[in-house]
Design an enzyme around this catalytic site. Structure first.
Site, PDB file in Angstrom:
ATOM      1  N   GLY A   1      -1.200   8.119  -3.415  1.00 22.55           N
ATOM      2  CA  GLY A   1      -2.639   7.932  -3.464  1.00 22.55           C
ATOM      3  C   GLY A   1      -3.405   9.159  -3.910  1.00 22.55           C
TER       4      GLY A   1
ATOM      5  N   HIS B   1      -3.346   3.583  -4.421  1.00 19.88           N
ATOM      6  CA  HIS B   1      -4.799   3.511  -4.279  1.00 19.88           C
ATOM      7  C   HIS B   1      -5.485   4.814  -4.693  1.00 19.88           C
ATOM      8  CE1 HIS B   1      -4.631   5.993  -0.585  1.00 19.88           C
ATOM      9  NE2 HIS B   1      -3.477   5.373  -0.405  1.00 19.88           N
ATOM     10  N   ASP B   2      -6.621   4.660  -5.334  1.00 17.85           N
ATOM     11  CA  ASP B   2      -7.528   5.766  -5.659  1.00 17.85           C
ATOM     12  C   ASP B   2      -6.973   6.736  -6.691  1.00 17.85           C
ATOM     13  OD1 ASP B   2      -9.699   5.155  -3.591  1.00 17.85           O
ATOM     14  OD2 ASP B   2      -7.931   5.358  -2.315  1.00 17.85           O
TER      15      ASP B   2
END
Length: 263
Positions: free
Chosen positions: A137, A119-120
């Site tokens: 992440g 994520h991200d």
């Protein structure tokens, strides 16, 4: 051409000339651009934004929810630029509210088999991520980076443009632009001169970059003093400024120069 054995949610926005092979699942709130090929047994979940002329190979899972306990189901996305290739069994997780609600991969990238992008993460253009790399992440990978196979990159790490990371590396610190990083612990291993020449950098530019890193990694100065010396001793250039800004803005600190063992 959409195969009858594929499932495509009626609310998905798919260009007319996208090819979707059998046994693929495409959820709602998905957008896929012209000329993209989606292979068999691909799973594309909510929030995927896929550009033009991409190729996504069997077993890939695009835009799955983050593997992050802070994620509470907020809307978020995964975006993939044009002409990017996603190989077999790659997993791309969408973003969280902690950052910008998105995971992004640029254009003209090659993400090889079994890579995980958490994520991200933000990956630039013309990036190659080799087989089995694991990105935690909130990682930033700038343009024209190569990450060697089976490397693992710590969360919040940044890898500068035109850097090359050796296969099997454990990347715990930020990797400045234009260099090669290798060994354990991961260390400066020289300027990526071959890659820079292939991308049109002149011999003078490469020589200037080498001089910057001699000061940064080989002068015996600490990082702050080395950066000051670089700014005082070396003429301004886009490469010098990019390196200095990267080092000054490093959140995790940069990798070190190579230190030989005492024996």
């Amino acid at each position: 051409m959409n195969q009858p054995l594929a499932y495509i949610h009626p609310e998905a926005k798919i260009a007319t000339n996208v090819v979707v092979e059998p046994f693929t699942t495409i959820s709602k709130n998905v957008e896929i651009g012209e000329g993209t090929w989606i292979g068999p047994n691909v799973t594309i979940m909510e929030g995927a934004r896929i550009g033009k002329n991409c190729q996504i190979f069997p077993g890939a899972v695009i835009s799955a929810p983050p593997q992050d306990l802070k994620y509470k189901g907020e809307p978020s996305t995964v975006s993939i630029g044009d002409n990017t290739i996603i190989r077999e069994c790659v997993t791309l997780n969408r973003g969280t509210a902690l950052d910008k609600n998105t995971t992004a991969i640029g254009s003209n990238c090659l993400i090889m088999a079994y890579v995980h992008v958490a994520h991200d993460c933000i990956i630039g253009n013309n990036v190659i991520v080799a087989n089995g790399v694991q990105l935690a992440g909130h990682i930033v990978v700038h343009d024209h980076v190569f990450i060697g196979g089976t490397s693992a990159v710590h969360q919040f790490v940044s890898i500068g443009a035109h850097a090359m990371v050796s296969g099997g590396s454990l990347v715990r610190k930020d990797v400045p632009p234009f260099i090669k990083a290798a060994r354990e612990p991961l260390s400066y291993a020289g300027v990526n001169s071959i890659g820079l020449r292939r991308r049109g950098f002149s011999n003078e530019q490469i020589t200037d970059i080498q001089q910057i890193y001699r000061i940064l990694f080989m002068s015996g100065l600490n990082t702050a003093s080395a950066v000051e010396k670089i700014e005082i001793d070396l003429a301004p250039s886009s490469e010098r400024d990019e390196i200095v800004n990267f080092v000054r803005n490093s959140g995790r600190g940069i990798i070190k120069g190579y230190q030989r063992d005492a024996d």
